[in-house]
Write a protein that holds these residues in place. Structure first.
Motif, PDB file in Angstrom:
ATOM      1  N   ALA A 320       6.912 -24.810   4.167  1.00 11.95           N
ATOM      2  CA  ALA A 320       8.210 -25.413   3.854  1.00 11.95           C
ATOM      3  C   ALA A 320       8.043 -26.662   2.994  1.00 11.95           C
ATOM      4  CB  ALA A 320       8.943 -25.760   5.149  1.00 11.95           C
ATOM      5  N   ARG A 321       7.045 -27.465   3.325  1.00 11.41           N
ATOM      6  CA  ARG A 321       6.829 -28.709   2.571  1.00 11.41           C
ATOM      7  C   ARG A 321       6.455 -28.409   1.126  1.00 11.41           C
ATOM      8  NH1 ARG A 321       7.617 -32.836   0.733  1.00 11.41           N
ATOM      9  NH2 ARG A 321       6.732 -34.875   1.143  1.00 11.41           N
ATOM     10  N   LEU A 322       5.757 -27.327   0.888  1.00 12.36           N
ATOM     11  CA  LEU A 322       5.347 -26.951  -0.465  1.00 12.36           C
ATOM     12  C   LEU A 322       6.377 -26.081  -1.164  1.00 12.36           C
ATOM     13  CD1 LEU A 322       1.553 -26.240   0.193  1.00 12.36           C
ATOM     14  CD2 LEU A 322       2.602 -28.292  -0.776  1.00 12.36           C
ATOM     15  N   GLY A 323       7.556 -25.949  -0.564  1.00 11.72           N
ATOM     16  CA  GLY A 323       8.644 -25.247  -1.220  1.00 11.72           C
ATOM     17  C   GLY A 323       8.521 -23.741  -1.212  1.00 11.72           C
ATOM     18  N   TYR A 324       7.831 -23.181  -0.220  1.00  9.09           N
ATOM     19  CA  TYR A 324       7.624 -21.728  -0.182  1.00  9.09           C
ATOM     20  C   TYR A 324       8.427 -21.122   0.966  1.00  9.09           C
ATOM     21  CZ  TYR A 324       5.197 -17.237   0.204  1.00  9.09           C
ATOM     22  OH  TYR A 324       4.893 -15.899   0.265  1.00  9.09           O
ATOM     23  N   LYS A 325       9.127 -20.055   0.708  1.00  8.31           N
ATOM     24  CA  LYS A 325       9.911 -19.370   1.725  1.00  8.31           C
ATOM     25  C   LYS A 325       9.242 -18.034   2.053  1.00  8.31           C
ATOM     26  CE  LYS A 325      14.593 -17.809   2.859  1.00  8.31           C
ATOM     27  NZ  LYS A 325      15.991 -17.713   2.384  1.00  8.31           N
ATOM     28  N   PRO A 326       8.626 -17.916   3.234  1.00  8.99           N
ATOM     29  CA  PRO A 326       7.946 -16.667   3.582  1.00  8.99           C
ATOM     30  C   PRO A 326       8.942 -15.541   3.813  1.00  8.99           C
ATOM     31  CG  PRO A 326       7.969 -18.171   5.454  1.00  8.99           C
ATOM     32  CD  PRO A 326       8.526 -18.929   4.296  1.00  8.99           C
ATOM     33  N   SER A 327       8.411 -14.325   3.852  1.00  3.75           N
ATOM     34  CA  SER A 327       9.267 -13.156   4.031  1.00  3.75           C
ATOM     35  C   SER A 327       9.888 -13.155   5.426  1.00  3.75           C
ATOM     36  CB  SER A 327       8.457 -11.878   3.826  1.00  3.75           C
ATOM     37  OG  SER A 327       7.485 -11.747   4.851  1.00  3.75           O
ATOM     38  N   LYS A 328      11.016 -12.498   5.545  1.00  7.42           N
ATOM     39  CA  LYS A 328      11.715 -12.420   6.833  1.00  7.42           C
ATOM     40  C   LYS A 328      10.886 -11.667   7.853  1.00  7.42           C
ATOM     41  CE  LYS A 328      16.094 -10.960   8.907  1.00  7.42           C
ATOM     42  NZ  LYS A 328      17.428 -10.339   8.656  1.00  7.42           N
ATOM     43  N   GLY A 329      10.206 -10.602   7.409  1.00 11.99           N
ATOM     44  CA  GLY A 329       9.380  -9.830   8.339  1.00 11.99           C
ATOM     45  C   GLY A 329       8.256 -10.654   8.929  1.00 11.99           C
ATOM     46  N   PHE A 330       7.594 -11.445   8.082  1.00 17.00           N
ATOM     47  CA  PHE A 330       6.514 -12.305   8.580  1.00 17.00           C
ATOM     48  C   PHE A 330       7.055 -13.323   9.576  1.00 17.00           C
ATOM     49  CE2 PHE A 330       4.833 -16.621   8.069  1.00 17.00           C
ATOM     50  CZ  PHE A 330       3.591 -16.451   8.657  1.00 17.00           C
ATOM     51  N   THR A 331       8.146 -13.978   9.247  1.00 15.86           N
ATOM     52  CA  THR A 331       8.692 -15.019  10.118  1.00 15.86           C
ATOM     53  C   THR A 331       9.120 -14.441  11.467  1.00 15.86           C
ATOM     54  OG1 THR A 331       9.524 -16.110   8.115  1.00 15.86           O
ATOM     55  CG2 THR A 331      10.306 -16.931  10.221  1.00 15.86           C
ATOM     56  N   CYS A 332       9.750 -13.271  11.449  1.00 13.31           N
ATOM     57  CA  CYS A 332      10.158 -12.631  12.714  1.00 13.31           C
ATOM     58  C   CYS A 332       8.943 -12.288  13.571  1.00 13.31           C
ATOM     59  CB  CYS A 332      10.965 -11.371  12.420  1.00 13.31           C
ATOM     60  SG  CYS A 332      12.608 -11.675  11.754  1.00 13.31           S
ATOM     61  N   ASP A 333       7.912 -11.716  12.950  1.00  9.02           N
ATOM     62  CA  ASP A 333       6.699 -11.365  13.695  1.00  9.02           C
ATOM     63  C   ASP A 333       6.013 -12.604  14.247  1.00  9.02           C
ATOM     64  OD1 ASP A 333       7.196  -8.744  13.079  1.00  9.02           O
ATOM     65  OD2 ASP A 333       5.723  -8.617  11.457  1.00  9.02           O
ATOM     66  N   ALA A 334       5.999 -13.667  13.466  1.00  9.49           N
ATOM     67  CA  ALA A 334       5.348 -14.900  13.906  1.00  9.49           C
ATOM     68  C   ALA A 334       6.064 -15.507  15.107  1.00  9.49           C
ATOM     69  CB  ALA A 334       5.300 -15.901  12.754  1.00  9.49           C
ATOM     70  N   LEU A 335       7.370 -15.561  15.060  1.00  6.91           N
ATOM     71  CA  LEU A 335       8.128 -16.138  16.166  1.00  6.91           C
ATOM     72  C   LEU A 335       7.998 -15.292  17.421  1.00  6.91           C
ATOM     73  CD1 LEU A 335      11.390 -17.372  14.388  1.00  6.91           C
ATOM     74  CD2 LEU A 335       9.297 -18.633  14.899  1.00  6.91           C
ATOM     75  N   SER A 336       7.984 -13.973  17.253  1.00  5.21           N
ATOM     76  CA  SER A 336       7.818 -13.086  18.409  1.00  5.21           C
ATOM     77  C   SER A 336       6.450 -13.273  19.048  1.00  5.21           C
ATOM     78  CB  SER A 336       7.996 -11.627  17.971  1.00  5.21           C
ATOM     79  OG  SER A 336       9.298 -11.405  17.466  1.00  5.21           O
ATOM     80  N   ALA A 337       5.435 -13.528  18.218  1.00  2.50           N
ATOM     81  CA  ALA A 337       4.078 -13.673  18.739  1.00  2.50           C
ATOM     82  C   ALA A 337       3.925 -14.929  19.597  1.00  2.50           C
ATOM     83  CB  ALA A 337       3.080 -13.693  17.586  1.00  2.50           C
ATOM     84  N   VAL A 338       4.591 -16.011  19.214  1.00  2.85           N
ATOM     85  CA  VAL A 338       4.408 -17.274  19.945  1.00  2.85           C
ATOM     86  C   VAL A 338       5.485 -17.518  20.991  1.00  2.85           C
ATOM     87  CG1 VAL A 338       3.247 -18.323  17.973  1.00  2.85           C
ATOM     88  CG2 VAL A 338       5.711 -18.657  18.272  1.00  2.85           C
ATOM     89  N   GLN A 339       6.510 -16.685  21.056  1.00  5.94           N
ATOM     90  CA  GLN A 339       7.597 -16.918  22.008  1.00  5.94           C
ATOM     91  C   GLN A 339       7.117 -17.013  23.450  1.00  5.94           C
ATOM     92  OE1 GLN A 339      11.069 -14.429  21.510  1.00  5.94           O
ATOM     93  NE2 GLN A 339      11.728 -14.708  23.645  1.00  5.94           N
ATOM     94  N   PRO A 340       6.197 -16.114  23.916  1.00  9.14           N
ATOM     95  CA  PRO A 340       5.740 -16.236  25.308  1.00  9.14           C
ATOM     96  C   PRO A 340       4.966 -17.524  25.579  1.00  9.14           C
ATOM     97  CG  PRO A 340       5.253 -14.054  24.401  1.00  9.14           C
ATOM     98  CD  PRO A 340       5.650 -14.920  23.262  1.00  9.14           C
ATOM     99  N   GLN A 341       4.481 -18.182  24.525  1.00  7.41           N
ATOM    100  CA  GLN A 341       3.674 -19.385  24.717  1.00  7.41           C
ATOM    101  C   GLN A 341       4.488 -20.681  24.656  1.00  7.41           C
ATOM    102  OE1 GLN A 341      -0.025 -19.301  22.274  1.00  7.41           O
ATOM    103  NE2 GLN A 341       0.729 -17.367  21.461  1.00  7.41           N
TER     104      GLN A 341
END
Length: 429
Positions: A320-341
Motif C-alpha cells: 500500500a505504501r508503494l502504491g500497489y493494489k494486489p489482486s482481489k483473489g490474493f487479498t481474500c486468500d491472505a485474509l482467510s489464511a490469517v483469520q484463525p490467528q
C-alpha cells in the motif's frame, strides 16, 4: 508503520544455522588433511595444532562454565581467533536460551570479562571476526558498549568492507542497524560499493537483511543500487520465507522514503499500481517497479498459508505504501489464511496495521473477517497507542463500515481520549 524490532529478532536463529554450515564444512576439510610424518613436524606445526585444538574446545563448550574454565586454563595465550570463537560461542549459548539459572546469575559478570578480551584482540581482527563480533553484540543487545563498537568500526575501515563476503556484509549492516549505530560517510560508501559489486551472490536471507538494514539506517541508495537489489531479490524470491519477504518490503519502503525526502523528484514508484496493470509503459523505471511488486505478490501467494498476521500486515503495508493494489483473489486468500490467528498470534500493532493497509488499498473484508478482527481488537484495545487507534478509526471510516461490536468503538474512543490526555500532560509537564 510496523515495528522493525520483531523482524530483526526473528532472523537471528536463521542466521545461526546458516553460520554453522560453512564452519562444519571447514572442520571436515581440516580433518581430511594428511598429517605429515613425525620427522617433518616443526615447532610451528605443533603450535598450529595446539591453536586448532583450543579453538575446537571453545566452539564445542556445552555451557558458560566450560568457557570460564578454558579462559582460566589458557589465560594469556589466547589469540584473536580464540577470542572470536569464545565470544561467538557465548552468544550462541545465550541466544539459545538454554542456560541454567546459576549460569544466568553469573552472566552479568562473565560478559564483561569476555568483552575485555575482545577489545584487546580487535586490532588483529580480520573481516570475519569483525562481522561476527558486531553481530554478536547486536544479538546480545549490548548498545552501551560504545567504545568497543567504535574500535570495531575503526577496524572495519582498516580492513575495508570490500574484503567482506556477502554474508559478512549483510550481517554487518544488520548489526549496525540493530545497534542504532551510524557507520559514518566513509563506511557507508564502502558498504554500498562492496555490496553492489556482489549482490548477485547474496542469499535470500542476506538480501532481506541488507534491505532491512539500509532502510533502518536511513541510508540513501542510488537508483542503480536499488534497481540491482530489486533484481537480485526478484531472482531469488522462491527462496524467501514469509518473514524474509516482510523484511524486503519494510526495507524497500524505508529506502524509498529516504529517496523521496532527500530527492523529491525521484520516481521510485508511480502513483498507483495494480496487479492487472500493464507493464508496457514508456517509463521503463515504472515498468520495472511494477514487475518487482507483482513478483513479490506472486511469491507471497505461493506460500500464503505460512504467513502470520505480523508478516502479512507488513507486506500489505509495504504494498500500500508503494502504491500497489494486489489482486482481489490474493487479498481474500491472505485474509482467510490469517483469520484463525487473529485472536491468538496477532499483536496490537499487527491488528492496527492490517486494517489500515486494507483501507489504504481499498479492499473491504467480509463481515466474518471483520467480526474476528473486532473480537481480537477488543482483547488488546487498551494496549494500542494513540497513533494505532487513529489508524484503526481512519480505516473504518475509509472502508465505510464500523466495528461489528459497538463496545469496540467505545473502547477505541476511550483509549484515544486518555492517550491524548497523557500526551498533553507530558507536553505541558
Amino acid at each position: 508503520a510496523p515495528s522493525s524490532s520483531r523482524i530483526r529478532r526473528a532472523c537471528t536463529s536463521t542466521y545461526e544455522q546458516q553460520l554453522q554450515q560453512p564452519q562444519q564444512q571447514q572442520q571436515q576439510q581440516r580433518s581430511m588433511q594428511a598429517v605429515p610424518p613425525r620427522s617433518q613436524r616443526t615447532v610451528s606445526w605443533y603450535r598450529d595444532q595446539a591453536n586448532r585444538h583450543l579453538t575446537w574446545h571453545i566452539k564445542n563448550a556445552q555451557d558458560t562454565a566450560a568457557l570460564r574454565q578454558l579462559m582460566r586454563q589458557y589465560e594469556g595465550s589466547m589469540n584473536h581467533i580464540h577470542v572470536n570463537a569464545l565470544f561467538g560461542r557465548l552468544v550462541k549459548l545465550v541466544a539459545a536460551r538454554q542456560l541454567r539459572p546459576s549460569e544466568m546469575m553469573t552472566l552479568n559478570s562473565f560478559i564483561p570479562q569476555v568483552l575485555q578480551l575482545v577489545a584487546a584482540a580487535v586490532p588483529e581482527y580480520n573481516e570475519r571476526c569483525i562481522s561476527n563480533t558486531l553481530h554478536g553484540l547486536a544479538v546480545l543487545e549490548l548498545y552501551q558498549e560504545r567504545e568497543l563498537l567504535a574500535s570495531l568500526l575503526t577496524a572495519a575501515e582498516r580492513v575495508s568492507l570490500s574484503s567482506f563476503k556477502p554474508q559478512g556484509l549483510a550481517n554487518t549492516a544488520w548489526a549496525l542497524a540493530t545497534l542504532h549505530l551510524n557507520p559514518g560517510p566513509r563506511l557507508t560508501q564502502q558498504l554500498l560499493s562492496a555490496s553492489n559489486s556482489v549482490l548477485t551472490q547474496f542469499k535470500p536471507l542476506e538480501l532481506a537483511q541488507l534491505g532491512w538494514a539500509f532502510g533502518a539506517l536511513r541510508i540513501r541508495v542510488s537508483e542503480q543500487w536499488a534497481r540491482s537489489w530489486r533484481a537480485a531479490v526478484s531472482r531469488g524470491l522462491n527462496g524467501f520465507t514469509p518473514q524474509g519477504i516482510s523484511m524486503v518490503m519494510w526495507g524497500a519502503v524505508r529506502m524509498w522514503e529516504v529517496q523521496q525526502t532527500l530527492q523529491p523528484t525521484a520516481q521510485f514508484v508511480p502513483q498507483q499500481y495494480s496487479s492487472s496493470s500493464s507493464t508496457e509503459s514508456p517509463d521503463s523505471t515504472a515498468a520495472e517497479h511494477a514487475e518487482f511488486l507483482q513478483a513479490v505478490e506472486a511469491a507471497m501467494h505461493a506460500q500464503i498459508q505460512r504467513h502470520s498476521p505480523h508478516s502479512l500486515s507488513i507486506c500489505l503495508w509495504g504494498l500500500a505504501r508503494l502504491g500497489y493494489k494486489p489482486s482481489k483473489g490474493f487479498t481474500c486468500d491472505a485474509l482467510s489464511a490469517v483469520q484463525p490467528q487473529l485472536s491468538t498470534a496477532a499483536k496490537p500493532a499487527d491488528l492496527a496495521v492490517l486494517l489500515h493497509s486494507l483501507a489504504a488499498i481499498g479492499f473491504l473484508p467480509g463481515r466474518e473477517w471483520l467480526t474476528a478482527h473486532g473480537v481480537a481488537l477488543r482483547r488488546v484495545c487498551q494496549r494500542l497507542s494513540v497513533r494505532q487507534v487513529s489508524n484503526v478509526l481512519w480505516a473504518h471510516g475509509r472502508l465505510g463500515v464500523g466495528p461489528a461490536d459497538g463496545a469496540v468503538l467505545q473502547k477505541l474512543m476511550e483509549q484515544m481520549y486518555y492517550g491524548m490526555q497523557v500526551r498533553r500532560m507530558l507536553y505541558h509537564g
